[in-house]
Motif scaffolding. Structure first.
Motif, PDB file in Angstrom:
ATOM      1  N   VAL A  32       0.860  -1.192   0.000  1.00  0.00           N
ATOM      2  CA  VAL A  32       0.000   0.000   0.000  1.00  0.00           C
ATOM      3  C   VAL A  32       0.895   1.240   0.000  1.00  0.00           C
ATOM      4  CG1 VAL A  32      -1.834   1.236   1.185  1.00  0.00           C
ATOM      5  CG2 VAL A  32      -1.793  -1.269   1.227  1.00  0.00           C
ATOM      6  N   LYS A  34      -0.152   4.469  -0.780  1.00  0.00           N
ATOM      7  CA  LYS A  34      -0.973   5.683  -0.882  1.00  0.00           C
ATOM      8  C   LYS A  34      -0.238   6.856  -0.248  1.00  0.00           C
ATOM      9  CE  LYS A  34      -3.461   4.276   3.273  1.00  0.00           C
ATOM     10  NZ  LYS A  34      -4.446   3.298   3.744  1.00  0.00           N
ATOM     11  N   TYR A  38       3.256   6.963   2.003  1.00  0.00           N
ATOM     12  CA  TYR A  38       3.264   7.528   3.362  1.00  0.00           C
ATOM     13  C   TYR A  38       4.343   8.613   3.490  1.00  0.00           C
ATOM     14  CZ  TYR A  38       0.532   3.326   4.773  1.00  0.00           C
ATOM     15  OH  TYR A  38      -0.406   2.329   4.897  1.00  0.00           O
ATOM     16  N   LEU A  80      -7.743   1.905  -3.822  1.00  0.00           N
ATOM     17  CA  LEU A  80      -8.528   1.446  -2.662  1.00  0.00           C
ATOM     18  C   LEU A  80      -9.709   2.352  -2.364  1.00  0.00           C
ATOM     19  CD1 LEU A  80      -5.488   0.732  -0.306  1.00  0.00           C
ATOM     20  CD2 LEU A  80      -6.906  -0.990  -1.412  1.00  0.00           C
ATOM     21  N   ARG A 129     -16.719   2.398   6.597  1.00  0.00           N
ATOM     22  CA  ARG A 129     -16.125   3.448   5.766  1.00  0.00           C
ATOM     23  C   ARG A 129     -16.694   3.274   4.359  1.00  0.00           C
ATOM     24  NH1 ARG A 129      -9.617   4.229   5.757  1.00  0.00           N
ATOM     25  NH2 ARG A 129      -9.642   2.232   4.678  1.00  0.00           N
ATOM     26  N   PHE A 156     -12.179  -7.905  -1.104  1.00  0.00           N
ATOM     27  CA  PHE A 156     -11.394  -7.597   0.099  1.00  0.00           C
ATOM     28  C   PHE A 156     -12.212  -6.878   1.161  1.00  0.00           C
ATOM     29  CE2 PHE A 156     -10.078  -2.964  -0.262  1.00  0.00           C
ATOM     30  CZ  PHE A 156     -10.634  -2.672  -1.498  1.00  0.00           C
ATOM     31  N   HIS A 158     -11.366  -4.609   5.201  1.00  0.00           N
ATOM     32  CA  HIS A 158     -10.315  -3.908   5.938  1.00  0.00           C
ATOM     33  C   HIS A 158     -10.604  -3.977   7.432  1.00  0.00           C
ATOM     34  CE1 HIS A 158      -6.970  -1.271   6.409  1.00  0.00           C
ATOM     35  NE2 HIS A 158      -7.638  -0.195   6.715  1.00  0.00           N
ATOM     36  N   ASN A 194      -4.136  -6.176   6.866  1.00  0.00           N
ATOM     37  CA  ASN A 194      -3.233  -5.021   6.838  1.00  0.00           C
ATOM     38  C   ASN A 194      -1.940  -5.427   7.553  1.00  0.00           C
ATOM     39  OD1 ASN A 194      -3.992  -5.061   9.507  1.00  0.00           O
ATOM     40  ND2 ASN A 194      -4.990  -3.071   9.504  1.00  0.00           N
ATOM     41  N   SER A 195      -1.057  -4.464   7.808  1.00  0.00           N
ATOM     42  CA  SER A 195       0.248  -4.813   8.392  1.00  0.00           C
ATOM     43  C   SER A 195       0.110  -5.621   9.673  1.00  0.00           C
ATOM     44  CB  SER A 195       1.047  -3.542   8.700  1.00  0.00           C
ATOM     45  OG  SER A 195       1.470  -2.929   7.511  1.00  0.00           O
ATOM     46  N   ARG A 210      -2.111  -7.128   2.529  1.00  0.00           N
ATOM     47  CA  ARG A 210      -2.137  -5.755   2.007  1.00  0.00           C
ATOM     48  C   ARG A 210      -1.455  -4.861   3.026  1.00  0.00           C
ATOM     49  NH1 ARG A 210      -7.458  -5.593   1.925  1.00  0.00           N
ATOM     50  NH2 ARG A 210      -7.497  -4.102   3.611  1.00  0.00           N
ATOM     51  N   ILE A 211      -0.169  -4.622   2.837  1.00  0.00           N
ATOM     52  CA  ILE A 211       0.599  -4.015   3.929  1.00  0.00           C
ATOM     53  C   ILE A 211       1.162  -2.631   3.594  1.00  0.00           C
ATOM     54  CG2 ILE A 211       1.226  -6.294   4.844  1.00  0.00           C
ATOM     55  CD1 ILE A 211       4.081  -4.811   3.436  1.00  0.00           C
ATOM     56  N   GLY A 212       1.176  -1.782   4.587  1.00  0.00           N
ATOM     57  CA  GLY A 212       1.729  -0.446   4.422  1.00  0.00           C
ATOM     58  C   GLY A 212       2.826  -0.189   5.447  1.00  0.00           C
ATOM     59  N   ILE A 213       2.419   0.208   6.626  1.00  0.00           N
ATOM     60  CA  ILE A 213       3.343   0.733   7.636  1.00  0.00           C
ATOM     61  C   ILE A 213       4.464  -0.235   8.020  1.00  0.00           C
ATOM     62  CG2 ILE A 213       2.022  -0.020   9.688  1.00  0.00           C
ATOM     63  CD1 ILE A 213       3.298   3.533   9.367  1.00  0.00           C
ATOM     64  N   TYR A 334       1.981   7.057  11.259  1.00  0.00           N
ATOM     65  CA  TYR A 334       1.427   7.346   9.935  1.00  0.00           C
ATOM     66  C   TYR A 334       1.272   8.860   9.744  1.00  0.00           C
ATOM     67  CZ  TYR A 334      -0.712   2.574  10.292  1.00  0.00           C
ATOM     68  OH  TYR A 334      -0.957   1.248  10.456  1.00  0.00           O
TER      69      TYR A 334
HETATM   70  C1  LIG Z   1      -3.909   2.149   4.406  1.00  0.00           C
HETATM   71  C2  LIG Z   1      -4.555   0.852   4.124  1.00  0.00           C
HETATM   72  C3  LIG Z   1      -3.833  -0.347   4.285  1.00  0.00           C
HETATM   73  C4  LIG Z   1      -2.460  -0.416   4.883  1.00  0.00           C
HETATM   74  O1  LIG Z   1      -2.523  -0.289   6.272  1.00  0.00           O
HETATM   75  P1  LIG Z   1      -1.229  -0.501   7.174  1.00  0.00           P
HETATM   76  O2  LIG Z   1      -1.756  -0.409   8.550  1.00  0.00           O
HETATM   77  O3  LIG Z   1      -0.312   0.614   6.838  1.00  0.00           O
HETATM   78  O4  LIG Z   1      -0.688  -1.828   6.825  1.00  0.00           O
HETATM   79  C5  LIG Z   1      -4.450  -1.512   3.884  1.00  0.00           C
HETATM   80  N1  LIG Z   1      -5.690  -1.509   3.377  1.00  0.00           N
HETATM   81  C6  LIG Z   1      -6.429  -0.393   3.229  1.00  0.00           C
HETATM   82  C7  LIG Z   1      -7.802  -0.460   2.682  1.00  0.00           C
HETATM   83  C8  LIG Z   1      -5.883   0.823   3.614  1.00  0.00           C
HETATM   84  O5  LIG Z   1      -6.612   1.947   3.486  1.00  0.00           O
END
Ligand SMILES: *Cc1c(COP(=O)(O)O)cnc(C)c1O
Length: 367
Positions: A32, A34, A38, A80, A129, A156, A158, A194-195, A210-213, A334
């Motif tokens: 992720v 976005k 970050y 997303l 959301r 998917f 969240h 997510n993370s 689906r990972i970001g942080i 974040y």
């Molecule tokens: C931002 C986001 C993520 C990533 O979240 P992290 O906590 O950073 O892993 C995954 N899925 C969706 C839908 C998001 O908006």
């Protein structure tokens, strides 16, 4: 870089973290990226995560998706957040997948020529959301999208509390599993983690995380992740002040004795917000208090002993974890990352060396 204020992004650490997360969750990874990854720079991070074994990139909007396409990223790409049905030609032409999040959206899209549009269905399970809560509505949406020639690429949901509440995550997962089962469709992409869920929760259904942080080494669940980020500047003026001298706008700080005050070129326009007043940063490794109001471009620091100018100021990094700074500011890493503005030079570490500097201001094109 002319002004000595920079964010360090260790691409080696990000690469290692991607491999670690992939090994822990045992699935394909959707990175992720976005909000310009970050705040870390989407194309640099995109290259790194794809090389390290990620399979797809997710962003929040078509603008962000096009930013990546314009910079040469040609792999799988998912939006997303919201998209506008009138943008279908751009989405199809650029092979960008979108999120189907409501009956109204699906009707808007299928009332147009949407053949070839790649879609992931979003299931609402506890965030409230975006997404379909009602399984019958979701079924109808799926039928309509297929009828009109869209490609159903994924499904998917969240999680709202993966960092703190395993029970809630399990409940959300169960709702998601029910929806996926009811669709009875061979989705190429089924994703919910997510993370924090990727590092703490085993789900038998999804085939991607689906990972970001976590790629930056930040997680409620440590799995030997490496911190990848730092924010630094250098003092450029140091002076000795007598007792009773006011500092900064509003004179909110007045020296109580002989004090050594350094000025450094970072302020709220860089994302170093005014709430940092009273916190401590490190100046050449020594804690120094942020005194007086943080200005737009500069900040004053009280040094416990004299240090000549050009001393390294660590805002967060190797010695001050971003998590600690976030806790002291009553926020989350974040938010701190995303607020670091385009004015701050991004310095990329690769193969242990400073491989690249990026600064929006210096790369601006003539109009
Ligand atoms: C931002 C986001 C993520 C990533 O979240 P992290 O906590 O950073 O892993 C995954 N899925 C969706 C839908 C998001 O908006």
């Amino acid at each position: 870089m002319y002004r000595k204020t920079w964010m360090e992004i260790d691409l080696d650490a990000i690469s290692e973290n991607i491999k670690t997360i992939k090994a822990v969750c045992g699935k394909r990874l959707i990175a992720v990226l976005k909000a310009d990854a970050y705040g870390c720079g989407d194309i640099q991070v995109a290259k790194t995560v794809m090389e390290a074994g990620a399979s797809m990139i997710a962003v929040s909007s078509l603008d962000e998706a096009m930013m990546l396409r314009h910079q040469g990223y040609s792999g799988e790409l998912l939006i997303l957040g919201a998209t506008d049905p009138s943008d279908i030609p751009v989405l199809v032409e650029n092979g960008i997948s979108v999120t189907a999040y409501s009956t109204k959206w699906v009707k808007g899209v299928t009332s147009k020529n949407c053949g070839g549009l790649k879609v992931h269905l979003k299931v609402e399970t506890g965030m409230n959301r975006i997404g379909f809560k009602d399984i019958d509505e979701l079924k109808k949406a799926k039928g309509l999208l297929m009828l009109r020639g869209c490609s159903l690429d994924g499904i998917f949901t969240h999680f709202a509390k993966a960092d703190t509440d395993a029970e809630m995550t399990m409940k959300q997962y169960e709702r998601f599993a029910q929806a996926v089962k009811a669709m009875d469709y061979p989705f190429r992409w089924i994703h919910c983690d997510n993370s924090d869920a990727s590092l703490s929760f085993r789900d038998p259904l999804s085939n991607a995380c689906r990972i970001g942080i976590a790629m930056y080494g930040i997680s409620a669940f440590s799995h030997d992740l490496k911190p990848a980020l730092g924010l630094y500047t250098r003092t450029f003026m140091v002076k000795k002040l007598a007792p009773g001298e006011p500092i900064g706008y509003g004179s909110t700080y007045v020296t109580s004795g002989d004090e050594i005050i350094a000025t450094a070129p970072i302020g709220y326009a860089d994302g170093f917000i005014r709430a940092n007043q009273g916190r401590y940063v490190l100046v050449d490794g020594t804690p120094a208090e942020v005194v007086g109001r943080v200005c737009m471009d500069q900040v004053m620091l009280k040094l416990p002993e004299y240090k000549s100018e050009n001393a390294l100021v660590e805002i967060f990094g190797k010695n001050i974890p971003i998590e600690k700074m976030a806790a002291e500011l009553n926020t989350i890493p974040y938010e701190i990352m995303c607020l670091i503005s385009g004015r701050v030079t991004r310095v990329y570490i690769k193969n242990g060396t400073r491989a690249e500097e990026a600064n929006e201001r210096l790369s601006a094109k003539a109009i």
